[in-house]
Design a protein around this motif. Structure first.
Motif, mmCIF file in Angstrom:
data_model
loop_
_atom_site.group_PDB
_atom_site.id
_atom_site.type_symbol
_atom_site.label_atom_id
_atom_site.label_comp_id
_atom_site.label_asym_id
_atom_site.label_seq_id
_atom_site.Cartn_x
_atom_site.Cartn_y
_atom_site.Cartn_z
ATOM 1 N N LEU A 1 -33.128 -23.025 -28.400
ATOM 2 C CA LEU A 1 -32.513 -24.304 -28.053
ATOM 3 C C LEU A 1 -31.117 -24.439 -28.657
ATOM 4 O O LEU A 1 -30.228 -25.046 -28.057
ATOM 5 C CB LEU A 1 -33.422 -25.453 -28.514
ATOM 6 N N LEU A 2 -30.921 -23.868 -29.819
ATOM 7 C CA LEU A 2 -29.604 -23.928 -30.466
ATOM 8 C C LEU A 2 -28.550 -23.111 -29.717
ATOM 9 O O LEU A 2 -27.353 -23.270 -29.951
ATOM 10 C CB LEU A 2 -29.710 -23.421 -31.909
ATOM 11 N N GLN A 3 -28.986 -22.250 -28.801
ATOM 12 C CA GLN A 3 -28.064 -21.355 -28.097
ATOM 13 C C GLN A 3 -27.689 -21.842 -26.695
ATOM 14 O O GLN A 3 -26.909 -21.182 -26.011
ATOM 15 C CB GLN A 3 -28.693 -19.957 -28.000
ATOM 16 N N VAL A 4 -28.223 -22.961 -26.268
ATOM 17 C CA VAL A 4 -27.929 -23.445 -24.915
ATOM 18 C C VAL A 4 -27.243 -24.808 -24.964
ATOM 19 O O VAL A 4 -27.231 -25.473 -26.005
ATOM 20 C CB VAL A 4 -29.223 -23.531 -24.061
ATOM 21 N N ASP A 5 -26.693 -25.202 -23.825
ATOM 22 C CA ASP A 5 -25.965 -26.465 -23.725
ATOM 23 C C ASP A 5 -26.465 -27.281 -22.543
ATOM 24 O O ASP A 5 -27.073 -26.742 -21.610
ATOM 25 C CB ASP A 5 -24.468 -26.194 -23.532
ATOM 26 N N PRO A 6 -26.213 -28.586 -22.546
ATOM 27 C CA PRO A 6 -26.569 -29.416 -21.384
ATOM 28 C C PRO A 6 -25.883 -28.909 -20.126
ATOM 29 O O PRO A 6 -24.781 -28.349 -20.188
ATOM 30 C CB PRO A 6 -26.050 -30.808 -21.769
ATOM 31 N N ASN A 7 -26.532 -29.083 -18.992
ATOM 32 C CA ASN A 7 -25.951 -28.650 -17.727
ATOM 33 C C ASN A 7 -25.395 -29.850 -16.943
ATOM 34 O O ASN A 7 -25.415 -30.985 -17.432
ATOM 35 C CB ASN A 7 -26.977 -27.851 -16.907
ATOM 36 N N GLU A 8 -24.924 -29.576 -15.732
ATOM 37 C CA GLU A 8 -24.294 -30.631 -14.926
ATOM 38 C C GLU A 8 -25.247 -31.783 -14.607
ATOM 39 O O GLU A 8 -24.816 -32.928 -14.455
ATOM 40 C CB GLU A 8 -23.762 -30.033 -13.623
ATOM 41 N N ALA A 9 -26.526 -31.477 -14.499
ATOM 42 C CA ALA A 9 -27.499 -32.536 -14.210
ATOM 43 C C ALA A 9 -27.647 -33.481 -15.395
ATOM 44 O O ALA A 9 -27.727 -34.705 -15.219
ATOM 45 C CB ALA A 9 -28.851 -31.910 -13.853
ATOM 46 N N HIS A 10 -27.671 -32.930 -16.602
ATOM 47 C CA HIS A 10 -27.718 -33.792 -17.788
ATOM 48 C C HIS A 10 -26.491 -34.702 -17.827
ATOM 49 O O HIS A 10 -26.601 -35.911 -18.098
ATOM 50 C CB HIS A 10 -27.752 -32.950 -19.070
ATOM 51 N N TYR B 1 -36.749 -41.217 -5.773
ATOM 52 C CA TYR B 1 -36.076 -39.979 -5.392
ATOM 53 C C TYR B 1 -36.737 -38.832 -6.154
ATOM 54 O O TYR B 1 -36.875 -38.886 -7.378
ATOM 55 C CB TYR B 1 -34.583 -40.041 -5.733
ATOM 56 N N PHE B 2 -37.134 -37.801 -5.417
ATOM 57 C CA PHE B 2 -37.812 -36.656 -6.022
ATOM 58 C C PHE B 2 -36.961 -35.417 -5.794
ATOM 59 O O PHE B 2 -36.774 -34.975 -4.656
ATOM 60 C CB PHE B 2 -39.198 -36.476 -5.398
ATOM 61 N N ILE B 3 -36.405 -34.865 -6.886
ATOM 62 C CA ILE B 3 -35.530 -33.701 -6.798
ATOM 63 C C ILE B 3 -36.269 -32.487 -7.336
ATOM 64 O O ILE B 3 -36.590 -32.409 -8.531
ATOM 65 C CB ILE B 3 -34.229 -33.919 -7.604
ATOM 66 N N ASP B 4 -36.528 -31.530 -6.464
ATOM 67 C CA ASP B 4 -37.215 -30.308 -6.876
ATOM 68 C C ASP B 4 -37.067 -29.277 -5.755
ATOM 69 O O ASP B 4 -37.213 -29.618 -4.583
ATOM 70 C CB ASP B 4 -38.702 -30.569 -7.142
ATOM 71 N N PRO B 5 -36.751 -28.022 -6.096
ATOM 72 C CA PRO B 5 -36.546 -27.017 -5.039
ATOM 73 C C PRO B 5 -37.824 -26.685 -4.272
ATOM 74 O O PRO B 5 -37.755 -26.241 -3.129
ATOM 75 C CB PRO B 5 -36.030 -25.793 -5.805
ATOM 76 N N ILE C 1 -35.478 -34.573 -2.225
ATOM 77 C CA ILE C 1 -34.269 -33.762 -2.237
ATOM 78 C C ILE C 1 -34.680 -32.365 -2.706
ATOM 79 O O ILE C 1 -34.858 -32.135 -3.908
ATOM 80 C CB ILE C 1 -33.207 -34.372 -3.173
ATOM 81 N N PRO C 2 -34.883 -31.426 -1.772
ATOM 82 C CA PRO C 2 -35.421 -30.101 -2.120
ATOM 83 C C PRO C 2 -34.358 -29.179 -2.722
ATOM 84 O O PRO C 2 -34.014 -28.145 -2.150
ATOM 85 C CB PRO C 2 -35.954 -29.580 -0.784
ATOM 86 N N LYS C 3 -33.854 -29.569 -3.866
ATOM 87 C CA LYS C 3 -32.813 -28.790 -4.552
ATOM 88 C C LYS C 3 -33.122 -28.749 -6.046
ATOM 89 O O LYS C 3 -33.939 -29.509 -6.545
ATOM 90 C CB LYS C 3 -31.432 -29.430 -4.333
ATOM 91 N N THR C 4 -32.424 -27.863 -6.745
ATOM 92 C CA THR C 4 -32.552 -27.847 -8.196
ATOM 93 C C THR C 4 -31.847 -29.081 -8.765
ATOM 94 O O THR C 4 -31.095 -29.770 -8.065
ATOM 95 C CB THR C 4 -31.921 -26.590 -8.797
ATOM 96 N N ALA C 5 -32.058 -29.313 -10.049
ATOM 97 C CA ALA C 5 -31.429 -30.470 -10.688
ATOM 98 C C ALA C 5 -29.906 -30.403 -10.588
ATOM 99 O O ALA C 5 -29.251 -31.387 -10.216
ATOM 100 C CB ALA C 5 -31.865 -30.537 -12.156
ATOM 101 N N VAL C 6 -29.337 -29.244 -10.904
ATOM 102 C CA VAL C 6 -27.882 -29.095 -10.877
ATOM 103 C C VAL C 6 -27.319 -29.252 -9.467
ATOM 104 O O VAL C 6 -26.249 -29.831 -9.270
ATOM 105 C CB VAL C 6 -27.475 -27.736 -11.484
ATOM 106 N N ASN C 7 -28.046 -28.769 -8.474
ATOM 107 C CA ASN C 7 -27.554 -28.838 -7.092
ATOM 108 C C ASN C 7 -27.834 -30.180 -6.422
ATOM 109 O O ASN C 7 -27.130 -30.560 -5.488
ATOM 110 C CB ASN C 7 -28.189 -27.721 -6.257
ATOM 111 N N GLY C 8 -28.849 -30.889 -6.888
ATOM 112 C CA GLY C 8 -29.236 -32.114 -6.210
ATOM 113 C C GLY C 8 -28.854 -33.410 -6.877
ATOM 114 O O GLY C 8 -28.581 -34.414 -6.207
#
Length: 231
Positions: A61-70, A192-196, A211-218
């Protein structure tokens, strides 16, 4: 007063930050049977194994960062009161800047006393046997394990019941009791339900948009739409 958007997030929200989901396709957690590393009986039988398992998760967890969805959820706070209820034990929502986050299943960067669950300590380093609370009792991960009560569930249900809009992201809606929170939404509230790979259909809930997409895409485009709408 701002309308309240309640957001339910699961593992799919953090996966795009490069954070592995605990459970593999074969049902194992990082090569371990789930009951070995995520249950009171597992901790009792091999506490060193359990502590090491969460030490590895903490390091990751210390090695990753929030993404566009966050970050999109933070932007949503410009117009709405946003309450996030997450099944995730990472702190990526907080690091992105979200102001109201409830962790149903606990938090990786916290530990608690094995004898007093109200003694909770911030903890980002490794946890070992012999690390004790101020009262001399062994510390354990502040994680809700299988077979344990979910103490924040009533609070989560209360928050969900106040939703003007509900957004569900990156969760299969198959893990209870968290999946049951959708039942607290009032009739007529948009969902709204976002999931690929959506596990529910438009016939399962009233006013459901899939919305059949990933969090970042949807999520970013949904956030833009919601901010632009006049309710």
């Amino acid at each position: 007063m701002k309308q309240r958007i309640v957001v339910l997030t699961g593992a799919g929200m953090s996966a795009e930050s490069g954070l592995k989901t605990f459970r593999d396709a074969n049902g194992l957690w990082e090569g371990h049977n789930v009951m070995e590393v995520a249950s009171p009986t597992g901790f009792k039988s091999n506490p060193a194994l359990v502590l090491d398992f969460y030490n590895q998760r903490r390091k990751q967890l210390l090695q990753v960062d929030p993404n566009e969805a966050h970050h999109a959820l933070v932007k949503l706070e410009e117009k709405f009161k946003v309450s996030i209820i997450t099944q995730n034990v990472d702190d990526l929502h907080e690091r992105a800047g979200s102001s109201e986050v409830l962790h149903l299943h606990g938090e990786l960067f916290k530990v608690r006393c094995t004898q007093n669950e109200n003694t909770v300590i911030d903890w980002k380093k490794d946890l070992y046997l012999g690390d004790v609370s101020e009262h001399g009792h062994q510390l354990r991960p502040h994680i809700v394990w299988f077979g344990e009560q979910v103490p924040l569930l009533p609070k989560a249900a209360e928050i969900t019941s106040m939703a003007s809009i509900l957004i569900i992201i990156g969760t299969s809606m198959q893990v209870y009791p968290a999946a049951g929170l959708v039942n607290y939404v009032h009739s007529g509230v948009p969902i709204y339900f976002i999931d690929p790979r959506p596990s529910i259909s438009k016939y399962d809930f009233e006013n459901l948009t899939i919305i059949p997409k990933t969090a970042v895409n949807g999520l970013p485009s949904l956030v833009s739409d919601l901010i632009g709408k006049t309710f």
